[in-house]
Design an enzyme around this catalytic site. Structure first.
Site, PDB file in Angstrom:
ATOM      1  N   SER A  77       0.830  -1.198   0.000  1.00 39.54           N
ATOM      2  CA  SER A  77       0.000   0.000   0.000  1.00 39.54           C
ATOM      3  C   SER A  77       0.875   1.263   0.000  1.00 39.54           C
ATOM      4  O   SER A  77       1.697   1.446  -0.898  1.00 39.54           O
ATOM      5  CB  SER A  77      -0.953  -0.043   1.199  1.00 39.54           C
ATOM      6  OG  SER A  77      -1.981   0.894   1.068  1.00 39.54           O
ATOM      7  N   HIS A  85      -7.355  -5.831  -0.488  1.00 41.99           N
ATOM      8  CA  HIS A  85      -6.158  -5.034  -0.283  1.00 41.99           C
ATOM      9  C   HIS A  85      -5.202  -5.720   0.690  1.00 41.99           C
ATOM     10  O   HIS A  85      -5.573  -6.074   1.812  1.00 41.99           O
ATOM     11  CB  HIS A  85      -6.567  -3.660   0.255  1.00 41.99           C
ATOM     12  CG  HIS A  85      -5.453  -2.674   0.325  1.00 41.99           C
ATOM     13  ND1 HIS A  85      -4.834  -2.169  -0.792  1.00 41.99           N
ATOM     14  CD2 HIS A  85      -4.842  -2.086   1.383  1.00 41.99           C
ATOM     15  CE1 HIS A  85      -3.906  -1.313  -0.430  1.00 41.99           C
ATOM     16  NE2 HIS A  85      -3.879  -1.251   0.888  1.00 41.99           N
ATOM     17  N   GLU A  91      -9.703  -4.762  -5.389  1.00 39.99           N
ATOM     18  CA  GLU A  91      -9.124  -3.561  -4.762  1.00 39.99           C
ATOM     19  C   GLU A  91      -9.488  -2.286  -5.513  1.00 39.99           C
ATOM     20  O   GLU A  91      -9.410  -2.238  -6.740  1.00 39.99           O
ATOM     21  CB  GLU A  91      -7.597  -3.666  -4.737  1.00 39.99           C
ATOM     22  CG  GLU A  91      -7.041  -4.797  -3.920  1.00 39.99           C
ATOM     23  CD  GLU A  91      -5.582  -4.575  -3.581  1.00 39.99           C
ATOM     24  OE1 GLU A  91      -5.221  -3.433  -3.223  1.00 39.99           O
ATOM     25  OE2 GLU A  91      -4.795  -5.529  -3.679  1.00 39.99           O
TER      26      GLU A  91
END
Length: 294
Positions: A142, A267, A237
């Protein structure tokens, strides 16, 4: 694939209302990230990385001379060594190498470029420890994926040696939030939503910073010269296009880049590898990738 596994993770993530304050958000990510603890055979050691808290980990029979330097996700505003410990330690096991996880400074208390400065400090710490650049893999999920790319860009600017490879899990590469999947996947992504991303970006970036600045949105960087890169992303996602568009740009710049899109995954799904078989398989593939270049 047994859909019940990913549904159990979705249930975990939705079991409590989404927290509001920064302290509450950090506590919640630590809770859901560490619900399955680190394996008993992992050896952990706390380390001061030139003022930045860090943690070494090594699994039995791993090569301590080769290192995965990992930056956790959490939108630059949350996440910790604790929340990502199971992910990082099992990635190291899969690659057969030692890991160094970094607790870089978080926004909004420490906005950009504090996290990038801490990432650079961690890299230089490793180099001073005698670890060769060609024996280091960089990784992050991320926001940690974006931070990984920001660090590589800084090393290129300073004409320093680059790591052997980069592993990016569900990377956030575009803080302008222009990807179409922010809308098309919003109803199926249980973690990341457009409004939340805008809030995180506002907290991370001081006023006046162009959100297309490659130090914060590596999608817009000159990607020529990047080391071999593996990107893993789930099909469910909102950040799916942050990955696919980055791969397109990197490929056009002659980067050896590999994209894996994992069906039905959410995610940063390998966080829950202890319970989730696709998480273990994704880490096995990431480990094989790192071994190839290290």
């Amino acid at each position: 694939m047994d859909q019940s596994e990913i549904e159990a993770v979705r249930a975990l993530l939705s079991s409590k209302p989404r927290p509001v304050g920064w302290a509450e958000r950090r506590q919640r990510l630590d809770e859901v990230g560490s619900v399955w603890p680190v394996a008993e055979d992992i050896r952990l050691e706390q380390v001061d990385v030139d003022g930045v808290p860090g943690e070494w980990s090594i699994a039995p029979e791993s090569d301590a001379a080769r290192v995965l330097l990992f930056f956790h996700g959490g939108g630059y505003c949350s996440g910790s060594i604790l929340s990502h410990r199971r992910l990082v330690t099992e990635a190291g096991r899969a690659a057969g190498i030692r890991t160094l996880a970094i607790a870089y400074r978080l926004a909004p208390e420490n906005p950009f470029p504090a996290a990038v400065d801490d990432a650079l400090a961690a890299w230089r710490f490793l180099r001073r420890q005698g670890v060769e650049a060609r024996h280091i893999a960089l990784g992050g999920d991320s926001a940690g994926g974006g931070l990984t790319l920001a660090l590589i860009g800084r090393l290129q600017k300073d004409r320093e040696e680059l790591p052997a490879c980069a592993w990016l899990l569900s990377p956030w590469t575009d803080l302008t939030m222009s990807g179409s999947t922010l809308a098309t996947k919003d109803s199926v992504d249980p973690i990341i939503h457009g409004g939340y991303l805008h809030e995180l970006a506002d907290a991370y970036l001081p006023g006046g910073i162009d959100r297309r600045d490659p130090r914060v949105s590596p999608l817009y960087a000159d990607l020529a010269g990047l080391p071999p890169t593996l990107i893993q992303v789930g099909s469910d996602e909102t950040l799916l296009e942050d990955a696919t568009r980055f791969v397109t740009a990197a490929g056009a710049a002659d980067v050896a880049v590999t994209l894996e899109v994992w069906p039905y995954m959410i995610h940063a799904w390998p966080l829950w590898n202890a319970h989730l078989e696709p998480g273990r398989r994704a880490l096995a593939k990431a480990g094989a990738f790192m071994r190839q270049y290290l």
